[in-house]
Design an enzyme around this catalytic site. Structure first.
Site, PDB file in Angstrom:
ATOM      1  N   CYS A   1       4.919  -1.265   8.949  1.00 51.76           N
ATOM      2  CA  CYS A   1       4.823  -0.073   9.232  1.00 51.76           C
ATOM      3  C   CYS A   1       4.165  -0.478  10.842  1.00 51.76           C
ATOM      4  O   CYS A   1       3.635  -0.342  10.536  1.00 51.76           O
ATOM      5  CB  CYS A   1       3.722   0.411   8.341  1.00 51.76           C
TER       6      CYS A   1
ATOM      7  N   CYS B   1       1.580  -6.937   5.644  1.00 54.29           N
ATOM      8  CA  CYS B   1       0.224  -6.031   4.969  1.00 54.29           C
ATOM      9  C   CYS B   1      -0.434  -5.846   4.850  1.00 54.29           C
ATOM     10  O   CYS B   1      -1.584  -7.197   4.790  1.00 54.29           O
ATOM     11  CB  CYS B   1       1.703  -5.698   3.563  1.00 54.29           C
ATOM     12  N   ASP B   2      -1.394  -5.231   3.999  1.00 52.95           N
ATOM     13  CA  ASP B   2      -2.726  -4.864   4.552  1.00 52.95           C
ATOM     14  C   ASP B   2      -3.573  -5.752   3.552  1.00 52.95           C
ATOM     15  O   ASP B   2      -4.832  -6.156   4.076  1.00 52.95           O
ATOM     16  CB  ASP B   2      -2.528  -3.386   4.132  1.00 52.95           C
ATOM     17  N   LYS B   3      -4.064  -5.707   2.307  1.00 54.37           N
ATOM     18  CA  LYS B   3      -4.680  -6.714   1.715  1.00 54.37           C
ATOM     19  C   LYS B   3      -4.538  -8.497   1.335  1.00 54.37           C
ATOM     20  O   LYS B   3      -5.732  -9.130   0.894  1.00 54.37           O
ATOM     21  CB  LYS B   3      -4.914  -6.163   0.389  1.00 54.37           C
TER      22      LYS B   3
ATOM     23  N   SER C   1      -5.905   5.036   4.927  1.00 53.34           N
ATOM     24  CA  SER C   1      -5.423   4.390   5.690  1.00 53.34           C
ATOM     25  C   SER C   1      -5.254   4.152   7.008  1.00 53.34           C
ATOM     26  O   SER C   1      -5.781   4.799   7.617  1.00 53.34           O
ATOM     27  CB  SER C   1      -3.556   4.523   4.758  1.00 53.34           C
TER      28      SER C   1
ATOM     29  N   ASP D   1       0.383  -0.879   0.559  1.00 56.55           N
ATOM     30  CA  ASP D   1       0.080   0.250  -0.093  1.00 56.55           C
ATOM     31  C   ASP D   1       0.945   1.417   0.144  1.00 56.55           C
ATOM     32  O   ASP D   1      -0.006   1.865  -1.115  1.00 56.55           O
ATOM     33  CB  ASP D   1      -1.275   0.264   0.887  1.00 56.55           C
TER      34      ASP D   1
ATOM     35  N   GLU E   1      -6.926   3.679  -1.235  1.00 51.94           N
ATOM     36  CA  GLU E   1      -7.413   4.021   0.042  1.00 51.94           C
ATOM     37  C   GLU E   1      -5.869   5.758  -0.100  1.00 51.94           C
ATOM     38  O   GLU E   1      -5.037   6.063  -0.897  1.00 51.94           O
ATOM     39  CB  GLU E   1      -6.037   3.280   0.786  1.00 51.94           C
TER      40      GLU E   1
END
Length: 557
Positions: free
Chosen positions: A197, A123-125, A472, A82, A446
């Site tokens: 992150c 991570c995100d997805k 985000s 992202d 995002e």
């Protein structure tokens, strides 16, 4: 009872001689061919720090599988970062990639007839995509998440930072509050190690929720990517999947309605990412369970926000790990949980956290003295969001929780960014960014750049942002997203005009366009229809088939 080994479909019988020949070509003996086949589905990639570290973790997982009596086969699926896709058209592909990841888990598991799965991601997805795939396949599976990055350190300011700060400092640079040299120092310090992150953005939020759901081992959610504990957890995950296979425990027996409610409760206590709403809704649909935005808000109203971690606090995920991690968080909110939920350990959630302890009360606060009385996320309704909108109230200034301002309307993220950097957005404005939803974006981008820029420009306590796109997990400030129905579906956000008054009232859970029903109806009659931006490829497929945000923005099946 032990499940029938699906791999027998590949290796048993005279008609499978060719299949066995291929496996011998891989170096397997007859003894090994007879053992359970474990699919190690890894989202390793070289293009971002959250995933480049996953290859060595896969090796540890495979050691664990071999030690416990299984045969591991590593496969790959895709992974997007992202952070690297932020602020440009590449972000359109990120949320839709979740669907491809779930599909790839399904395809790899079923076509190869794996007996069980170890899912490796960060991570995100990618984490939610793999959990969706596990739910769909519903064979024994364990999730291993790659871990958090450590925070950076800016010597000139004597403070720890994370990658998001580099975006916020853009506004400070434009205002002359920081020199080019200072800006470069922030850039070079912002991402000092491998991992996701360093704050409670979507990547670490979903890693924590995988643990809360019971799909990963205790401690996995917050262990930093670069510490030895993570390698140990990878090894143990490989061993555990063989135990899970022998027990017959499958994802649908773990990710139950009670487990999902536990996850929502954790979202609220953690001040976790608003993206968790989309992902938990999508996971629930894969499981055939009913979950709605109202469930999130009901749980939010009875769950205090107790975790003092960025962007809803001042510390980082590594500090949460030092304070006791997710087990300590769950122990603190234990009365609000379904502690009899079964987990991947074979024990209940309550049994897993029995010995948990909070080691730092500045990071994990008590239920009696929380950071906020309500949970981190609130769901708003009103004539601007008839099907709901999502806001991270824990990361919003108190003075902005009741706000009314004049709309400044932009048809895309790029238009809004241009206006902000040209000083066209002023205190008291409500920035409306539309046609960024699942269909209209397409892909429901995002938008960390606009939120970070507002903060950097010093407008984080005087300008609100409303969008049918999303934010985000690292976003902070008065940002209302997921407005549903979206503009491209004919939602009221498509009808907002410059100068309209918009009212945001978090305590009353309202998002209102201050015009009459008659005026709204007249505007709808004059509305020219949706502006669809893609005419080819995967984004066209997604735009045509994506469910609305209030149902998880999932491809309709």
């Amino acid at each position: 009872m032990e499940l029938k080994h699906r791999s027998k479909d590949v290796v048993e019988g005279d008609e499978r001689a060719c299949h066995r020949a291929y496996l011998r070509d891989l170096g397997l003996s007859d003894e090994e061919i007879a053992k359970p086949f474990i699919g190690i589905i890894n989202s390793w990639a070289e293009f971002h720090p959250g995933h480049i570290i996953l290859r060595p973790f896969a090796e540890e997982v495979k050691k664990g599988v071999l030690a416990a009596g299984g045969i591991p086969f590593e496969c790959n699926t895709i992974a997007l970062c992202d952070g690297l896709c932020m602020g440009h058209s590449g972000m359109k592909w990120v949320l839709p990639s979740r669907e491809l990841i779930a599909d790839s888990v399904e395809i790899l598991a079923n076509a190869n007839r794996f007996d069980a799965l170890v899912l490796i991601a960060a991570c995100d997805k990618i984490v939610p995509g793999m959990l969706m795939g596990a739910a769909r396949v519903d064979i024994p599976a364990i999730m291993f998440t790659g871990g958090a990055m450590l925070p950076g350190y800016v010597r000139s300011e004597k403070r720890e930072i994370l990658s998001t700060h580099a975006r916020e400092y853009l506004g400070k640079l434009r205002r002359g509050e920081i020199s080019k040299e200072g800006f470069l120092e922030v850039e070079c310090a912002a991402a000092p190690t491998f991992g996701s992150c360093a704050g409670m953005a979507t990547a670490n939020s979903m890693s924590c929720l995988a643990e809360v759901l019971g799909m990963s081992l205790p401690g996995c959610g917050t262990a930093p990517a670069v510490e030895a504990k993570k390698r140990s957890l990878a090894l143990q995950s490989g061993k555990q999947i063989i135990k899970v296979l022998k027990s017959g425990l499958i994802p649908s027996k773990i990710m139950t309605e009670e487990a999902l409610e536990n996850a929502i409760t954790a979202v609220m206590a953690l001040g976790a990412s608003t993206n968790c709403v989309l992902h938990l809704l999508a996971i629930a649909e894969e499981l055939g369970l009913k979950l709605s935005l109202q469930d999130f808000d009901l749980i939010s109203q009875k769950t205090p926000h107790i975790i003092n971690v960025w962007p809803s606090g001042k510390y980082f995920v590594v500090d949460l790990e030092r304070a006791g991690g997710i087990p300590a968080v769950l122990k603190e909110i234990e009365p609000l949980l379904h502690t009899d939920a079964v987990t991947i350990t074979g024990q209940t959630l309550g049994e897993n956290i029995k010995g948990a302890w909070v080691y730092n009360r500045e990071v994990i606060l008590s239920r009696d003295k929380p950071l906020h009385r309500e949970g981190g996320i609130a769901i708003l309704y009103g004539n601007l969001a008839p099907e709901g909108a999502v806001v991270k109230q824990s990361a919003m200034p108190e003075e902005m929780k009741i706000f009314e301002g004049q709309a400044k309307v932009y048809e895309s993220e790029e238009e809004a960014m241009k206006a902000m950097l040209a000083s066209q957005v002023l205190p008291g404005d409500v920035v409306v960014i539309r046609y960024e939803g699942p269909k209209g974006g397409p892909g429901m981008r995002e938008m960390l750049m606009p939120t970070a820029t507002l903060v950097g420009l010093g407008l984080g306590s005087s300008v609100a942002l409303v969008t049918d796109g999303r934010f985000s997990g690292a976003s902070r400030g008065p940002c209302v997203g997921h407005v549903s129905p979206e503009a491209a579906a004919g939602g009221p956000i498509a009808l907002v005009a410059d100068g309209d008054l918009i009212s945001i009232n978090i305590p009353q859970r309202r998002l209102e366009l201050k015009i009459s029903d008659e005026e709204l109806g007249e505007r709808y009659q004059k509305w020219p229809g949706p502006k669809l931006k893609e005419s080819r490829g995967y984004l066209k497929l997604y735009a045509e088939n994506a469910s609305p945000a209030h149902r998880g923005a999932r491809l309709k099946r």
